[in-house]
Design an enzyme around this catalytic site. Structure first.
Site, short mmCIF file in Angstrom:
data_model
loop_
_atom_site.label_atom_id
_atom_site.label_comp_id
_atom_site.label_asym_id
_atom_site.label_seq_id
_atom_site.Cartn_x
_atom_site.Cartn_y
_atom_site.Cartn_z
N ARG A 169 -90.42 25.83 -61.26
CA ARG A 169 -91.44 24.79 -61.41
C ARG A 169 -91.15 23.95 -62.66
NH1 ARG A 169 -95.08 28.69 -58.61
NH2 ARG A 169 -95.28 29.88 -60.51
N ASP B 253 -99.66 22.23 -46.87
CA ASP B 253 -99.78 23.67 -46.65
C ASP B 253 -100.69 23.88 -45.44
OD1 ASP B 253 -99.10 26.21 -48.73
OD2 ASP B 253 -100.62 26.65 -47.22
N SER B 254 -100.60 25.07 -44.83
CA SER B 254 -101.48 25.34 -43.70
C SER B 254 -102.73 26.11 -44.14
CB SER B 254 -100.71 26.12 -42.63
OG SER B 254 -100.15 27.28 -43.20
N ASP C 120 -90.59 25.36 -50.06
CA ASP C 120 -90.72 26.74 -50.55
C ASP C 120 -91.47 27.57 -49.50
OD1 ASP C 120 -90.73 29.00 -52.12
OD2 ASP C 120 -92.40 28.34 -53.38
N CYS D 110 -87.14 33.03 -49.58
CA CYS D 110 -87.55 34.28 -50.23
C CYS D 110 -87.39 35.44 -49.24
CB CYS D 110 -88.97 34.20 -50.78
SG CYS D 110 -90.22 33.90 -49.53
N1 SAH Z 1 -94.61 26.92 -53.72
C1 SAH Z 1 -95.75 27.78 -53.89
C2 SAH Z 1 -95.64 29.06 -53.12
C3 SAH Z 1 -95.44 28.89 -51.63
S1 SAH Z 1 -95.80 30.32 -50.68
C4 SAH Z 1 -95.98 28.02 -55.38
O1 SAH Z 1 -95.17 27.56 -56.20
O2 SAH Z 1 -96.99 28.65 -55.73
C5 SAH Z 1 -95.73 29.75 -49.05
C6 SAH Z 1 -96.91 28.89 -48.60
O3 SAH Z 1 -96.61 28.45 -47.29
C7 SAH Z 1 -98.26 29.58 -48.51
O4 SAH Z 1 -99.18 28.88 -49.28
C8 SAH Z 1 -98.66 29.48 -47.01
O5 SAH Z 1 -100.04 29.18 -46.84
C9 SAH Z 1 -97.82 28.33 -46.55
N2 SAH Z 1 -97.42 28.30 -45.14
C10 SAH Z 1 -96.99 29.32 -44.35
N3 SAH Z 1 -96.60 28.87 -43.15
C11 SAH Z 1 -96.78 27.52 -43.16
C12 SAH Z 1 -96.52 26.48 -42.21
N4 SAH Z 1 -95.99 26.74 -41.02
N5 SAH Z 1 -96.83 25.21 -42.56
C13 SAH Z 1 -97.39 24.94 -43.78
N6 SAH Z 1 -97.61 25.88 -44.72
C14 SAH Z 1 -97.32 27.15 -44.41
#
Ligand code: SAH
Length: 394
Positions: free
Chosen positions: A206, A247-248, A297, A337
């Site tokens: 970040r 995000d979802s 991510d 990840c």
């Molecule tokens: N980048 C973030 C962490 C991401 S974790 C940070 O720095 O804190 C992964 C995220 O993806 C979660 O918030 C989850 O809600 C979201 N997610 C999972 N599947 C998804 C999809 N198909 N479309 C959009 N978001 C999704």
């Protein structure tokens, strides 16, 4: 003391101090879940003390390779002190810190995250589950903290034959709090947030993103899989004009929006989109949208190596779309990840995405988890988070 006898030749990984013994390596012996066993070679030579997990294919996790070591409360106290003292030497720019990272800290299956003045813990294997109470006591004594919240709800507990358990392990009170990361205020809730509350592993990336957004003068930024907007704050701090968090999870996006205001940024500079990322990227392409920087991510597409092939296609797809959406000279921070996808394979996947998108890019930097999530020489499996900072050729 109960013992486990290995098949001939199966002692090799233990002799290299790798802590896992798979079911198929065992010739005979057993014990109750979490019990300490003496692990011996086929000729009864001592190899390790370990905890047995009768339900798991990872049947034993080693505590120690020293025959004189007793596995008791003092052992856990000493290992925890070591792990926590190490973090004190790492100069972490946050009061959200991973204090214990499982196998890499000699405590297989245990995760301990500090968020301000409370601890959020996860017991992920039968061994640490059995020592839960002494571990909780030692954590309070060592850190001087009185509140420990348990988040033993990772799906991997099922593989260990363990039930989900969450709630206060020590102390009580509010579960929502704020931490300060790189000077940014981030709210989180240890009871309801993802993992133990937050994605501490992306802390360094970040900051790096903020620096690169500033350096390359990125104006329009798309943060995909934003969760509560950590990378969005980084983009705003780096001077981006407009940042979109996708995000979802609606609650995560609501918190992302609050973070923007909480940190003194103009709310007009941040938008949220509650959608599936893959679909949203396609919509952006159809609308002819372009960005100066994109973050990808995603969640773990391949929790184990068995799902790697399907996951590879999913990673390739989103990376192809993102590379098409970037302006020449644009910046892509892309991650996996998935434990089942190593850095080399991830590189290949993203390279394939570049070919399909008709885009070449420079690797500015390889990205990995922050140093309080260490990988050790003996246990490469802890290297689960891999990423690339790419600059699209202009
Ligand atoms: N980048 C973030 C962490 C991401 S974790 C940070 O720095 O804190 C992964 C995220 O993806 C979660 O918030 C989850 O809600 C979201 N997610 C999972 N599947 C998804 C999809 N198909 N479309 C959009 N978001 C999704």
């Amino acid at each position: 003391m109960k013992s486990i006898r290995l098949r001939e030749g199966k002692e090799r990984s233990l002799l290299r101090r790798h802590p896992w013994i798979f079911q198929g390596s065992i010739a005979k012996g057993g014990a109750d879940a979490g019990e300490t066993v003496r692990v011996e070679a086929h000729d009864s030579r001592f190899l390790a003390w370990g905890a047995i997990s009768p339900a798991s294919t990872i049947r034993v996790r080693a505590w120690s390779f020293d025959e004189a070591q007793r596995i008791d409360a003092a052992f856990f106290d000493a290992r925890l002190r070591k792990a926590i003292a190490l973090r004190g030497r790492l100069a972490i720019p946050s009061d959200g810190v991973r204090l214990v990272h499982g196998e890499a800290d000699g405590l297989p299956g245990l995760i301990v995250d500090r968020y301000g003045d409370l601890l959020s813990v996860q017991f992920g294997a039968a061994g640490v589950e059995r020592w839960r109470e002494p571990i909780a006591d030692a954590l309070c004594t060592i850190t001087g903290m009185s509140r420990v919240y348990e988040r033993s709800d990772a799906s991997s507990r099922g593989l260990e034959g363990l039930q989900v358990r969450t709630g206060w392990l020590r102390g009580d009170g509010a579960t929502d709090l704020a931490i300060t990361e790189h000077g940014w205020t981030l709210g989180l809730d240890v009871a309801h947030g993802h993992k133990t509350g937050y994605y501490l592993d992306q802390r360094d990336s970040r900051r790096r993103f903020a620096e690169m957004v500033r350096h390359f003068g990125c104006a329009e930024v798309l943060n995909c899989y934003s969760y509560t907007g950590g990378f969005s704050l980084a983009a705003l701090a780096g001077g981006a004009q407009v940042v979109t968090s996708v995000d979802s999870s609606a609650p995560a996006l609501a918190l992302a929006q609050r973070h923007v205001q909480l940190n003194g940024f103009d709310a007009q500079r941040h938008r949220t989109v509650d959608a599936d990322v893959n679909s949203h990227l396609r919509v952006c392409l159809e609308q002819g949208r372009r960005f100066d920087a994109i973050v990808l991510d995603p969640p773990k597409f391949a929790p184990t190596a068995a799902q790697a092939e399907r996951a590879a296609r999913a990673y390739k797809d989103i990376n192809r779309l993102a590379l098409k959406l970037l302006r020449p000279g644009g910046l892509l921070f892309t991650f996996s990840c998935s434990g089942g996808i190593g850095a080399e394979l991830f590189h290949k996947i993203v390279a394939g995405a570049g070919i399909d998108a008709g885009v070449d890019a420079l690797i500015l930097r390889r990205l990995e988890a922050a140093c309080d999530h260490p990988t050790t020489l003996a246990f490469p499996e802890s290297d689960y988070l891999t990423g690339l900072a790419l600059l699209v050729r202009g």
